[in-house]
Design an enzyme around this catalytic site. Structure first.
Site, short mmCIF file in Angstrom:
data_model
loop_
_atom_site.label_atom_id
_atom_site.label_comp_id
_atom_site.label_asym_id
_atom_site.label_seq_id
_atom_site.Cartn_x
_atom_site.Cartn_y
_atom_site.Cartn_z
CG ASP A 192 -20.66 25.06 -4.82
OD1 ASP A 192 -21.31 24.96 -3.79
OD2 ASP A 192 -19.82 25.97 -5.00
CD GLU A 203 -26.08 22.70 -2.00
OE1 GLU A 203 -25.12 22.26 -1.35
OE2 GLU A 203 -26.39 23.90 -2.04
CB THR A 225 -21.34 27.89 -1.38
OG1 THR A 225 -21.40 26.48 -1.61
CG2 THR A 225 -21.05 28.59 -2.70
CB THR A 249 -26.13 30.38 10.19
OG1 THR A 249 -25.81 30.85 8.90
CG2 THR A 249 -27.16 31.30 10.84
CG HIS A 268 -27.70 31.12 5.22
ND1 HIS A 268 -26.47 30.51 5.13
CD2 HIS A 268 -28.10 31.33 3.94
CE1 HIS A 268 -26.15 30.33 3.86
NE2 HIS A 268 -27.11 30.81 3.12
CG ASP A 275 -26.74 21.57 4.06
OD1 ASP A 275 -25.69 21.92 3.52
OD2 ASP A 275 -27.87 21.98 3.72
N1 LIG Z 1 -31.68 30.29 4.38
C1 LIG Z 1 -30.94 29.44 3.66
N2 LIG Z 1 -31.06 29.38 2.32
C2 LIG Z 1 -30.30 28.54 1.58
N3 LIG Z 1 -29.40 27.69 2.11
C3 LIG Z 1 -29.25 27.71 3.44
C4 LIG Z 1 -30.00 28.58 4.28
N4 LIG Z 1 -29.63 28.36 5.55
C5 LIG Z 1 -28.68 27.42 5.51
N5 LIG Z 1 -28.45 27.02 4.25
C6 LIG Z 1 -27.47 26.04 3.78
O1 LIG Z 1 -27.08 25.22 4.87
C7 LIG Z 1 -25.66 25.08 4.91
C8 LIG Z 1 -25.15 25.62 6.22
O2 LIG Z 1 -25.52 26.97 6.33
P1 LIG Z 1 -24.71 28.00 7.23
O3 LIG Z 1 -23.31 28.02 6.71
O4 LIG Z 1 -25.41 29.30 7.07
O5 LIG Z 1 -24.78 27.45 8.62
C9 LIG Z 1 -25.11 25.83 3.70
O6 LIG Z 1 -24.92 24.86 2.67
P2 LIG Z 1 -24.15 25.17 1.28
O7 LIG Z 1 -23.04 26.10 1.57
O8 LIG Z 1 -23.73 23.80 0.88
O9 LIG Z 1 -25.18 25.72 0.35
C10 LIG Z 1 -26.22 26.80 3.39
O10 LIG Z 1 -26.31 27.21 2.07
MG LIG Z 2 -24.27 22.63 2.55
MG LIG Z 3 -25.42 25.56 -1.54
MG LIG Z 4 -23.19 22.91 -0.83
#
Ligand SMILES: Nc1ncnc2c1ncn2[C@@H]1O[C@H](COP(=O)(O)O)[C@@H](OP(=O)(O)O)[C@H]1O
Ligand SMILES: [Mg+2]
Ligand SMILES: [Mg+2]
Ligand SMILES: [Mg+2]
Length: 362
Positions: free
Chosen positions: A54, A77, A126, A199, A202, A251
């Site tokens: 990252d 980010e 990630t 998701t 999350h 995102d």
């Molecule tokens: N509760 C949370 N806390 C932190 N980041 C979140 C989150 N929900 C979603 N995201 C971020 O939104 C993106 C898509 O989430 P997901 O894969 O869960 O659908 C990911 O980006 P990153 O991987 O770039 O950090 C994720 O980290």
């Molecule tokens: Mg992201």
């Molecule tokens: Mg991230």
């Molecule tokens: Mg990211």
């Protein structure tokens, strides 16, 4: 040597061409770091990881775009040390010829540096990256014009990784609203199903409630906002429903632009536009809802008790001023029916928009 053109390539096309070129390099960096076997994982917060991939991909993308477009605002980010030395080979000088071979749509020809904001997610997905779910990973570079997602690059570094060790890895998808999207084969989801992606890492009960209220026949839980929009683009799902404030502007900017360029929509779960001007809150505090078709049907399906927990983005003063100006022109012309709302007001009703509060640190 060819004579210089009397019509220099417009900024938006150069930005997209540079973003496509640097996304390939960022993909190489991510693959190289995974090969070392040392991901240098840092926990930024609860369920929120950062790896060396990252960090390094962001250094490469931001340094490259800043070098080529020093007056354009760029938000990435990851919080990184701005004094850190960037390796020389991280600065990509190419402009992708494939992007430059397209004509610039009329509306972008006069766009200036101060009208553009770039949103960079150097590695989306990630959590899945650290767990070896490599095709969930994307590199996202979004180009916002006057606060709206207009251009986007989605680079998928491990596309094709299941084809074996000798497979050619990676693909670049990009799009510009008004021009189209490129680098994938669009698909139509099965008419007898309602496939909903959300998701996998999350989740909470509100997210699950919102998905269930949209009457899914199947729920596809995968990582990454970029990856979920790829599923939409390829016709593998009908909707991406995320009733959570967890996603940020980086995102959604690129995926929204690519989806919009082929006629889809990405809004908050209230059906209002997500905004991308420089001083907007970083969090998507209205959640995320993306579809190729029947967008309003999904908005209407999400119960009001869930919607009440979410707030839409607030337009910038410039956007409001533009709207006031247009309204007064409409009044002066005396022709209430012929005026069209400016694009940033075309997707929703701002009367319900909340106060902007930027608590998220870049
Ligand atoms: N509760 C949370 N806390 C932190 N980041 C979140 C989150 N929900 C979603 N995201 C971020 O939104 C993106 C898509 O989430 P997901 O894969 O869960 O659908 C990911 O980006 P990153 O991987 O770039 O950090 C994720 O980290
Ligand atoms: Mg992201
Ligand atoms: Mg991230
Ligand atoms: Mg990211």
């Amino acid at each position: 040597m060819a004579a210089p053109s009397a019509f220099p390539t417009p900024l938006v096309m150069r930005l997209l061409a540079a973003s496509v070129s640097v996304s390939y390099k960022a993909g190489n960096i991510i693959r190289d770091i995974l090969k070392t076997g040392d991901l240098g994982i840092i926990e930024k917060g609860k369920n929120d990881l950062q790896t060396e991939a990252d960090r390094a991909a962001q250094r490469c993308i931001v340094a490259t775009l800043h070098k080529q477009f020093p007056k354009v605002a760029i938000f990435g980010e990851e919080s990184l040390d701005p004094t850190e030395k960037i390796p020389d080979d991280y600065i990509v000088k190419d402009l992708d010829p494939g992007v430059l071979s397209h004509p610039c749509p009329e509306g972008y020809k006069d766009v200036t540096d101060d009208q553009v904001v770039i949103w960079v997610d150097p590695l989306d997905g990630t959590a899945e990256f650290t767990q070896g779910l490599l095709d969930h990973v994307t590199v996202l570079i979004g180009v916002a014009v006057n606060g709206e997602a207009r251009g986007g690059v989605i680079y998928q570094p491990y596309y094709n990784y299941e084809a074996g060790p000798d497979a050619d890895l990676g693909r670049c998808i990009w799009g510009l609203v008004g021009l189209g999207s490129f680098g994938f084969i669009p698909g139509t989801p099965p008419a007898d199903k309602n496939l909903i992606t959300t998701t996998r890492s999350h989740s909470d009960w509100i997210i699950t409630e919102a998905v269930n209220s949209c009457e899914p026949t199947d729920i596809i839980r995968v990582g990454g906002a970029g990856h979920k929009v790829l599923l939409l683009l390829e016709g593998k799902v009908h909707a991406y429903v995320f009733a959570s404030k967890g996603c940020k502007k980086w995102d959604t900017c690129a995926p929204e632009a690519v989806l919009h360029a082929i006629g889809g929509r990405l809004t908050d779960i209230l059906g209002n536009p997500i905004l991308y001007h420089a001083n907007v809150q970083r969090q998507n505090a209205g959640g995320v809802l993306a579809t190729l078709q029947k967008h309003q049907w999904y908005v209407d399906k999400i119960p009001q008790e869930i919607k009440d927990n979410f707030v839409s983005d607030k337009p910038s003063e410039e956007m409001l001023e533009k709207k006031r100006l247009l309204a007064s022109m409409k009044f002066q012309s005396g022709d209430a029916g012929s005026s069209v709302d400016p694009p940033e007001f075309s997707q929703g009703d701002y009367s319900k928009a909340s106060k902007c509060s930027d608590k998220t640190k870049l």
